[in-house]
Scaffold this motif. Structure first.
Motif, PDB file in Angstrom:
ATOM      1  N   TRP A   9       0.830  -1.202   0.000  1.00  9.19           N
ATOM      2  CA  TRP A   9       0.000   0.000   0.000  1.00  9.19           C
ATOM      3  C   TRP A   9       0.866   1.254   0.000  1.00  9.19           C
ATOM      4  O   TRP A   9       0.602   2.208  -0.751  1.00  9.19           O
ATOM      5  CB  TRP A   9      -0.925   0.017   1.222  1.00  9.19           C
ATOM      6  N   GLU A  11       3.941   1.587  -1.004  1.00 13.56           N
ATOM      7  CA  GLU A  11       4.624   1.665  -2.304  1.00 13.56           C
ATOM      8  C   GLU A  11       3.667   2.228  -3.368  1.00 13.56           C
ATOM      9  O   GLU A  11       4.029   3.090  -4.159  1.00 13.56           O
ATOM     10  CB  GLU A  11       5.101   0.265  -2.702  1.00 13.56           C
ATOM     11  N   TYR A  12       2.446   1.739  -3.362  1.00 15.39           N
ATOM     12  CA  TYR A  12       1.430   2.167  -4.329  1.00 15.39           C
ATOM     13  C   TYR A  12       1.111   3.655  -4.164  1.00 15.39           C
ATOM     14  O   TYR A  12       1.106   4.405  -5.141  1.00 15.39           O
ATOM     15  CB  TYR A  12       0.176   1.319  -4.140  1.00 15.39           C
ATOM     16  N   ASN A  15       3.712   5.971  -5.269  1.00 11.88           N
ATOM     17  CA  ASN A  15       4.030   5.775  -6.682  1.00 11.88           C
ATOM     18  C   ASN A  15       5.520   5.449  -6.851  1.00 11.88           C
ATOM     19  O   ASN A  15       6.188   5.963  -7.743  1.00 11.88           O
ATOM     20  CB  ASN A  15       3.628   6.989  -7.532  1.00 11.88           C
ATOM     21  N   ALA A  19       5.240   0.141  -7.442  1.00  5.12           N
ATOM     22  CA  ALA A  19       3.810   0.467  -7.328  1.00  5.12           C
ATOM     23  C   ALA A  19       2.966  -0.358  -8.305  1.00  5.12           C
ATOM     24  O   ALA A  19       1.885  -0.840  -7.951  1.00  5.12           O
ATOM     25  CB  ALA A  19       3.581   1.952  -7.552  1.00  5.12           C
ATOM     26  N   PHE A  22       1.632  -3.797  -7.313  1.00  9.40           N
ATOM     27  CA  PHE A  22       0.508  -3.868  -6.391  1.00  9.40           C
ATOM     28  C   PHE A  22      -0.785  -3.299  -6.969  1.00  9.40           C
ATOM     29  O   PHE A  22      -1.857  -3.526  -6.423  1.00  9.40           O
ATOM     30  CB  PHE A  22       0.855  -3.138  -5.093  1.00  9.40           C
ATOM     31  N   ALA A  23      -0.684  -2.575  -8.062  1.00  8.31           N
ATOM     32  CA  ALA A  23      -1.828  -1.843  -8.616  1.00  8.31           C
ATOM     33  C   ALA A  23      -3.013  -2.749  -8.950  1.00  8.31           C
ATOM     34  O   ALA A  23      -4.158  -2.434  -8.597  1.00  8.31           O
ATOM     35  CB  ALA A  23      -1.405  -1.056  -9.850  1.00  8.31           C
ATOM     36  N   GLU A  27      -6.505  -2.139  -7.101  1.00  8.48           N
ATOM     37  CA  GLU A  27      -7.576  -1.534  -7.898  1.00  8.48           C
ATOM     38  C   GLU A  27      -8.738  -2.488  -8.165  1.00  8.48           C
ATOM     39  O   GLU A  27      -9.816  -2.051  -8.558  1.00  8.48           O
ATOM     40  CB  GLU A  27      -6.977  -0.983  -9.194  1.00  8.48           C
TER      41      GLU A  27
END
Length: 123
Positions: A9, A11-12, A15, A19, A22-23, A27
């Motif tokens: 989270w 890292e996401y 950005n 990232a 994990f996107a 999402e």
């Protein structure tokens, strides 16, 4: 079902270089489980490094997934995983929650490396 560990989270939302890893899990909110221990860890880290408004914004985004409170059953299983797998407390709760939902954990935390149904990427 998927769980993104606190490291993912952070890292996401920063950005940072991993990232994108994990996107997809983040999402896809319909398959996303968010243990409350992860909310605690992420909120605290952002509160320390940024401010409360940013931390609250991030938590609101996290809550688009299914928030999973710590139940007695999960707490007991977490203690067992902690003992058997030598996991720190928060990680054992996350792992027990993942096992309850048969979820995959996405993480950069090396404590999870090599465990069943864990997708680990080096930070």
């Amino acid at each position: 079902m998927n769980i993104v560990d606190s490291s993912g989270w952070l890292e996401y939302f920063a950005n940072a270089k991993n990232a994108g890893h994990f996107a997809k899990a983040i999402e896809n909110t319909g398959d996303l489980i968010v243990p409350t221990i992860i909310i605690t860890e992420v909120f605290k880290k952002i509160l320390i490094e940024k401010d409360e408004n940013i931390a609250l914004y991030v938590i609101a985004q996290m809550m688009q997934g299914k928030v999973s409170d710590l139940t007695t059953e999960t707490a007991i299983n977490a203690a067992k995983f902690g003992k058997d797998l030598k996991l720190p407390l928060a990680d054992s709760i996350i792992y027990a929650t993942a096992r309850f939902y048969d979820a995959v954990i996405y993480t950069q935390d090396s404590d999870f490396k090599g465990l069943e149904k864990v997708v680990y990427i080096k930070k």
